[in-house]
Design an enzyme around this catalytic site. Structure first.
Site, mmCIF file in Angstrom:
data_model
loop_
_atom_site.group_PDB
_atom_site.id
_atom_site.type_symbol
_atom_site.label_atom_id
_atom_site.label_comp_id
_atom_site.label_asym_id
_atom_site.label_seq_id
_atom_site.Cartn_x
_atom_site.Cartn_y
_atom_site.Cartn_z
ATOM 1 N N CYS A 113 73.978 20.299 31.994
ATOM 2 C CA CYS A 113 72.740 20.098 31.247
ATOM 3 C C CYS A 113 72.817 20.775 29.881
ATOM 4 O O CYS A 113 73.914 21.021 29.366
ATOM 5 C CB CYS A 113 71.504 20.551 32.027
ATOM 6 S SG CYS A 113 70.001 19.749 31.380
ATOM 7 N N ASP A 126 65.632 26.736 35.428
ATOM 8 C CA ASP A 126 64.229 26.397 35.181
ATOM 9 C C ASP A 126 63.305 27.315 35.963
ATOM 10 O O ASP A 126 62.175 27.559 35.559
ATOM 11 C CB ASP A 126 63.958 24.934 35.545
ATOM 12 C CG ASP A 126 64.646 24.003 34.560
ATOM 13 O OD1 ASP A 126 65.853 23.748 34.734
ATOM 14 O OD2 ASP A 126 63.996 23.576 33.589
HETATM 15 P P1 RI2 Z 1 67.035 26.692 28.603
HETATM 16 C C1 RI2 Z 1 66.453 22.194 31.324
HETATM 17 O O1 RI2 Z 1 65.519 21.311 31.905
HETATM 18 C C2 RI2 Z 1 67.749 22.238 32.101
HETATM 19 O O2 RI2 Z 1 67.580 22.158 33.498
HETATM 20 C C3 RI2 Z 1 68.270 23.578 31.656
HETATM 21 O O3 RI2 Z 1 69.310 24.078 32.469
HETATM 22 C C4 RI2 Z 1 67.001 24.394 31.750
HETATM 23 O O4 RI2 Z 1 65.975 23.539 31.258
HETATM 24 C C5 RI2 Z 1 66.995 25.712 31.028
HETATM 25 O O5 RI2 Z 1 67.144 25.481 29.648
HETATM 26 P P2 RI2 Z 1 65.025 19.933 31.183
HETATM 27 O O6 RI2 Z 1 63.838 20.301 30.323
HETATM 28 O O7 RI2 Z 1 65.690 27.309 28.737
HETATM 29 O O8 RI2 Z 1 66.161 19.323 30.413
HETATM 30 O O9 RI2 Z 1 68.149 27.673 28.927
HETATM 31 O O10 RI2 Z 1 64.594 19.064 32.338
HETATM 32 O O11 RI2 Z 1 67.244 26.023 27.262
#
Ligand code: RI2
Length: 320
Positions: free
Chosen positions: A125, A194
């Protein structure tokens, strides 16, 4: 930015990433408060509660969102006037945003110490916190190489490879199902989070738990990079983290789906990696084993068992 606009952008994932969502929500509450013209603190509090509920309902999994909202909402408890309440909201939101940015930097500093010269890292991700570790190690002159996954169905891997490419880091872009084929070439897995529950389980982008399983089998260490506000206080009260299931159209073209009446598309956005598959969680206050999640919740989120008793008795009182 207008409150409804921010809420819609979070819902549609135009604003995404658990940390970014939290900062944008705090800013939206701050701006909403500044524009409120309420006669007294009670109506101010009611309007702020509606705004908070709207933001929290946009995406159910990342606890950074309710934690940020909670930080702002607690700030004006006991304010003597609307002006005082507005000022408190502004201070709380600005300080949350600033400390969130610092947290990501500090995580990078600490996380990079776990990365050695010559390491091959796999990430999944698009996580600011995980990237902060990788970019810090690269910035220290360590020769690293990265495997980055595609991340179906929303393809957040594209954001990750762009950031890595721009930094000049040698990167391999792979489909999600290729992880096991390469895991033996990988020295370290680093992902974001998350939500982290009181038992140290990590809720992150769908596919993380499969990667953790492959890493565990291959004896490849797994690091999770997460700010303290990714820990979920209410899990100490037995609350479960809701896993967001997004619309089918993200996975299968609705025109194709229309011809397949017996097929149901399932599209969970997150999964749960058990604590036993996680070696360390790198937070801005240090790298901890997942078993220490309770201490983070108690010490940094101000949620102790005393607060549970308080809430419980308030619940009881309102019932009586
Ligand atoms: P940071 C994202 O969720 C991903 O799952 C990623 O690992 C997590 O948030 C944490 O991201 P999505 O919004 O806070 O893409 O480290 O569903 O940037």
């Amino acid at each position: 930015m207008l409150l409804n606009e921010t809420a819609e952008q979070i819902r549609s994932m135009e604003i995404r990433g658990a940390g970014r969502i939290a900062r944008k929500a705090a800013a939206a509450l701050r701006d909403h408060a500044a524009g409120l013209e309420t006669p007294d603190t009670a109506s101010f509090a009611r309007s702020m509660k509606e705004a908070a509920d709207l933001l929290v309902a946009t995406r159910p999994t990342a606890v950074s969102l309710p934690n940020a909202v909670q930080t702002v909402m607690r700030s004006f408890e006991g304010a003597g006037s609307v002006a005082e309440a507005k000022a408190a909201v502004k201070t709380a939101a600005d300080s949350f945003i600033l400390s969130s940015r610092h947290a990501v930097e500090w995580i990078g500093e600490i996380g990079s110490r776990h990365i050695s010269d010559g390491d091959v890292i796999l990430t999944h991700c698009n996580s600011e916190a995980a990237l902060s570790c990788i970019l810090a190690a690269h910035g220290e002159g360590k020769a690293i190489e990265v495997f980055a996954t595609e991340v179906r169905p929303r393809n957040q891997g594209l954001l990750t490879i762009r950031a890595l490419n721009d930094a000049g880091i040698q990167t391999n872009f792979i489909v999600d199902s290729a992880v096991r084929s390469y895991i033996n070439e990988v020295d370290l897995v680093i992902t974001g989070a998350d939500a982290i529950t009181v038992n140290g389980a990590v809720v992150n982008k769908i596919g993380t738990s499969q990667i953790a399983l492959a890493a565990h089998e291959a004896r490849t260490p797994m690091l999770v990079a997460a700010e303290t506000y990714k820990f979920a206080p209410r899990t100490i009260l037995g609350e479960r983290i809701a896993i967001e299931e997004r619309e089918a159209g993200e996975v299968l073209d609705p025109r194709i789906a229309a011809g397949l009446p017996h097929v149901r598309v399932r599209n969970p956005a997150f999964d749960v990696t058990p604590a036993s598959y996680v070696d360390l969680i790198v937070t801005e206050v240090g790298a901890i084993p997942p078993a220490m999640a309770y201490c983070i919740i108690r010490d940094y989120l101000g949620w102790g068992i005393g607060e549970f008793h308080k809430e419980f008795s308030i619940d009881q009182m309102t019932k009586e």
